[in-house]
Write a protein that holds these residues in place. Sequence first.
Motif, PDB file in Angstrom:
ATOM      1  N   LYS A  42       0.840  -1.181   0.000  1.00  0.00           N
ATOM      2  CA  LYS A  42       0.000   0.000   0.000  1.00  0.00           C
ATOM      3  C   LYS A  42       0.881   1.238   0.000  1.00  0.00           C
ATOM      4  O   LYS A  42       1.694   1.441   0.892  1.00  0.00           O
ATOM      5  N   VAL A  43       0.746   2.051  -1.033  1.00  0.00           N
ATOM      6  CA  VAL A  43       1.547   3.263  -1.182  1.00  0.00           C
ATOM      7  C   VAL A  43       0.615   4.454  -1.204  1.00  0.00           C
ATOM      8  O   VAL A  43      -0.374   4.460  -1.947  1.00  0.00           O
ATOM      9  N   GLU A  44       0.932   5.455  -0.378  1.00  0.00           N
ATOM     10  CA  GLU A  44       0.105   6.644  -0.361  1.00  0.00           C
ATOM     11  C   GLU A  44       0.272   7.403  -1.668  1.00  0.00           C
ATOM     12  O   GLU A  44       1.354   7.455  -2.242  1.00  0.00           O
ATOM     13  N   ALA A  45      -0.796   7.978  -2.120  1.00  0.00           N
ATOM     14  CA  ALA A  45      -0.749   8.749  -3.362  1.00  0.00           C
ATOM     15  C   ALA A  45       0.170   9.946  -3.187  1.00  0.00           C
ATOM     16  O   ALA A  45       0.122  10.650  -2.173  1.00  0.00           O
ATOM     17  N   ALA A  46       1.057  10.152  -4.174  1.00  0.00           N
ATOM     18  CA  ALA A  46       1.981  11.282  -4.118  1.00  0.00           C
ATOM     19  C   ALA A  46       1.202  12.582  -4.281  1.00  0.00           C
ATOM     20  O   ALA A  46       0.231  12.640  -5.030  1.00  0.00           O
ATOM     21  N   PRO A  47       1.628  13.618  -3.569  1.00  0.00           N
ATOM     22  CA  PRO A  47       0.941  14.897  -3.735  1.00  0.00           C
ATOM     23  C   PRO A  47       1.129  15.441  -5.145  1.00  0.00           C
ATOM     24  O   PRO A  47       2.140  15.175  -5.798  1.00  0.00           O
ATOM     25  N   SER A  48       0.172  16.196  -5.593  1.00  0.00           N
ATOM     26  CA  SER A  48       0.258  16.768  -6.931  1.00  0.00           C
ATOM     27  C   SER A  48       1.461  17.694  -7.019  1.00  0.00           C
ATOM     28  O   SER A  48       1.666  18.558  -6.166  1.00  0.00           O
ATOM     29  N   PRO A  49       2.310  17.530  -8.036  1.00  0.00           N
ATOM     30  CA  PRO A  49       3.488  18.397  -8.156  1.00  0.00           C
ATOM     31  C   PRO A  49       3.101  19.836  -8.458  1.00  0.00           C
ATOM     32  O   PRO A  49       2.135  20.108  -9.159  1.00  0.00           O
ATOM     33  N   VAL A  50       3.878  20.755  -7.896  1.00  0.00           N
ATOM     34  CA  VAL A  50       3.642  22.165  -8.176  1.00  0.00           C
ATOM     35  C   VAL A  50       4.065  22.443  -9.612  1.00  0.00           C
ATOM     36  O   VAL A  50       5.162  22.096 -10.024  1.00  0.00           O
ATOM     37  N   THR A  51       3.192  23.029 -10.352  1.00  0.00           N
ATOM     38  CA  THR A  51       3.482  23.262 -11.764  1.00  0.00           C
ATOM     39  C   THR A  51       4.486  24.394 -11.938  1.00  0.00           C
ATOM     40  O   THR A  51       4.702  25.206 -11.027  1.00  0.00           O
ATOM     41  N   VAL A  52       5.093  24.426 -13.105  1.00  0.00           N
ATOM     42  CA  VAL A  52       6.035  25.503 -13.428  1.00  0.00           C
ATOM     43  C   VAL A  52       5.335  26.849 -13.344  1.00  0.00           C
ATOM     44  O   VAL A  52       5.876  27.828 -12.804  1.00  0.00           O
ATOM     45  N   GLU A  53       4.104  26.901 -13.862  1.00  0.00           N
ATOM     46  CA  GLU A  53       3.360  28.152 -13.839  1.00  0.00           C
ATOM     47  C   GLU A  53       3.118  28.636 -12.412  1.00  0.00           C
ATOM     48  O   GLU A  53       3.211  29.835 -12.129  1.00  0.00           O
ATOM     49  N   ALA A  54       2.818  27.690 -11.514  1.00  0.00           N
ATOM     50  CA  ALA A  54       2.565  28.063 -10.122  1.00  0.00           C
ATOM     51  C   ALA A  54       3.816  28.640  -9.471  1.00  0.00           C
ATOM     52  O   ALA A  54       3.750  29.627  -8.724  1.00  0.00           O
ATOM     53  N   LYS A  55       4.976  28.026  -9.744  1.00  0.00           N
ATOM     54  CA  LYS A  55       6.225  28.530  -9.172  1.00  0.00           C
ATOM     55  C   LYS A  55       6.576  29.898  -9.755  1.00  0.00           C
ATOM     56  O   LYS A  55       7.094  30.772  -9.050  1.00  0.00           O
ATOM     57  N   GLN A  56       6.306  30.078 -11.037  1.00  0.00           N
ATOM     58  CA  GLN A  56       6.556  31.380 -11.652  1.00  0.00           C
ATOM     59  C   GLN A  56       5.663  32.445 -11.035  1.00  0.00           C
ATOM     60  O   GLN A  56       6.080  33.588 -10.837  1.00  0.00           O
ATOM     61  N   GLN A  57       4.425  32.069 -10.739  1.00  0.00           N
ATOM     62  CA  GLN A  57       3.516  33.003 -10.083  1.00  0.00           C
ATOM     63  C   GLN A  57       3.995  33.342  -8.676  1.00  0.00           C
ATOM     64  O   GLN A  57       3.867  34.488  -8.225  1.00  0.00           O
ATOM     65  N   GLN A  58       4.546  32.343  -7.988  1.00  0.00           N
ATOM     66  CA  GLN A  58       5.096  32.590  -6.652  1.00  0.00           C
ATOM     67  C   GLN A  58       6.227  33.610  -6.723  1.00  0.00           C
ATOM     68  O   GLN A  58       6.305  34.529  -5.899  1.00  0.00           O
ATOM     69  N   MET A  59       7.115  33.451  -7.704  1.00  0.00           N
ATOM     70  CA  MET A  59       8.231  34.389  -7.846  1.00  0.00           C
ATOM     71  C   MET A  59       7.726  35.786  -8.177  1.00  0.00           C
ATOM     72  O   MET A  59       8.257  36.788  -7.696  1.00  0.00           O
ATOM     73  N   ALA A  60       6.693  35.851  -9.022  1.00  0.00           N
ATOM     74  CA  ALA A  60       6.157  37.149  -9.431  1.00  0.00           C
ATOM     75  C   ALA A  60       5.563  37.909  -8.250  1.00  0.00           C
ATOM     76  O   ALA A  60       5.510  39.144  -8.256  1.00  0.00           O
ATOM     77  N   LYS A  61       5.107  37.173  -7.237  1.00  0.00           N
ATOM     78  CA  LYS A  61       4.491  37.801  -6.066  1.00  0.00           C
ATOM     79  C   LYS A  61       5.507  38.276  -5.036  1.00  0.00           C
ATOM     80  O   LYS A  61       5.148  38.986  -4.086  1.00  0.00           O
ATOM     81  N   LEU A  62       6.765  37.885  -5.191  1.00  0.00           N
ATOM     82  CA  LEU A  62       7.783  38.317  -4.236  1.00  0.00           C
ATOM     83  C   LEU A  62       7.986  39.822  -4.336  1.00  0.00           C
ATOM     84  O   LEU A  62       7.983  40.388  -5.435  1.00  0.00           O
ATOM     85  N   PRO A  63       8.193  40.490  -3.213  1.00  0.00           N
ATOM     86  CA  PRO A  63       8.412  41.947  -3.264  1.00  0.00           C
ATOM     87  C   PRO A  63       9.760  42.272  -3.902  1.00  0.00           C
ATOM     88  O   PRO A  63      10.667  41.440  -3.906  1.00  0.00           O
ATOM     89  N   PRO A  64       9.903  43.474  -4.438  1.00  0.00           N
ATOM     90  CA  PRO A  64      11.205  43.874  -4.992  1.00  0.00           C
ATOM     91  C   PRO A  64      12.283  43.815  -3.923  1.00  0.00           C
ATOM     92  O   PRO A  64      11.999  44.063  -2.738  1.00  0.00           O
ATOM     93  N   PRO A  65      13.507  43.470  -4.285  1.00  0.00           N
ATOM     94  CA  PRO A  65      14.568  43.403  -3.272  1.00  0.00           C
ATOM     95  C   PRO A  65      14.883  44.774  -2.698  1.00  0.00           C
ATOM     96  O   PRO A  65      14.926  45.779  -3.424  1.00  0.00           O
ATOM     97  N   GLY A  66      15.073  44.808  -1.392  1.00  0.00           N
ATOM     98  CA  GLY A  66      15.476  46.039  -0.719  1.00  0.00           C
ATOM     99  C   GLY A  66      16.872  45.891  -0.148  1.00  0.00           C
ATOM    100  O   GLY A  66      17.343  44.774   0.100  1.00  0.00           O
ATOM    101  N   LEU A  67      17.523  47.016   0.078  1.00  0.00           N
ATOM    102  CA  LEU A  67      18.913  46.988   0.536  1.00  0.00           C
ATOM    103  C   LEU A  67      19.057  46.222   1.845  1.00  0.00           C
ATOM    104  O   LEU A  67      20.019  45.466   2.022  1.00  0.00           O
ATOM    105  N   ASP A  68      18.123  46.400   2.770  1.00  0.00           N
ATOM    106  CA  ASP A  68      18.230  45.715   4.071  1.00  0.00           C
ATOM    107  C   ASP A  68      18.265  44.197   3.897  1.00  0.00           C
ATOM    108  O   ASP A  68      19.119  43.517   4.481  1.00  0.00           O
TER     109      ASP A  68
END
Length: 250
Positions: A42-68
């Motif tokens: 009995k093997v547990e079902a693997a979680p659905s992989p995060v898609t490339v589009e989802a990871k790209q959206q995650q990066m797009a939501k990151l705030p601009p880098p600040g000096l601190d």
Amino acid sequence: MIKTSTHYQDAKAVLNLPAVLAAMLIVLSFFAFGCAGSEKPKVEAAPSPVTVEAKQQQMAKLPPPGLDHVEQAVKRVFKDRAVVDVSQQPSFVAGDFNGDLSQDIAVIVKPGAGKIAEINEEFPPWILRDPFRSTEPGAPPLRIAENETLLAIIHGFGPNGWRDSEANQTYLLKNAVGTGLGFQAGKEFAAANSGKTLPRLHGDLISEVINGAAGYLYYAGPTYSWYDPKTFKGETQGQAIHGRAPAMKR
């Protein structure tokens, strides 16, 4: 005579009883093993992989880098052996330079005060490279000079990218600081230059003007290389090409 034969056979059967029982036990054990082996684990079902589009959206939501935050990342990697060179503007730019869908940061740094010996340690936790010099076996090791400006590229880790406390893989590049530090999306660059001879791009590019030549730093697998659109002839088979250094202005 018949009774004697019968008694003999009965006695023989009794004597052979342990062997019969042993044989039965062996058969039963094989049967039980076979049944158990036939059951699928009995093997547990693997979680659905995060898609490339989802990871790209995650990066797009990151705030601009600040000096601190950039200074915190530099201190995490270099301790006090290198600091952000704030005299350079802009002094940092973010992008996914190695193409792993985690945001990286490229930042101009210089050796910390009195730390030139430490930044030149034999086995540093970063990768020292020169985009205009191939690393050949037996070549003398690269050295960092006092007050030399360098480009540190901190590769990201996970959804938080270069801000993550586990983001420590860093390339430290010599002769890679010019003017006009900028970002160029890899896909857009490839689409805009379709039909031209381009290097194999893993991710985004870092645009700069070095010694009067406009070009791009790009991740070439084991190192970062320089791409000059005017002089690039293509990469050789099976190895990363290091860009040719622009001629120094006299």
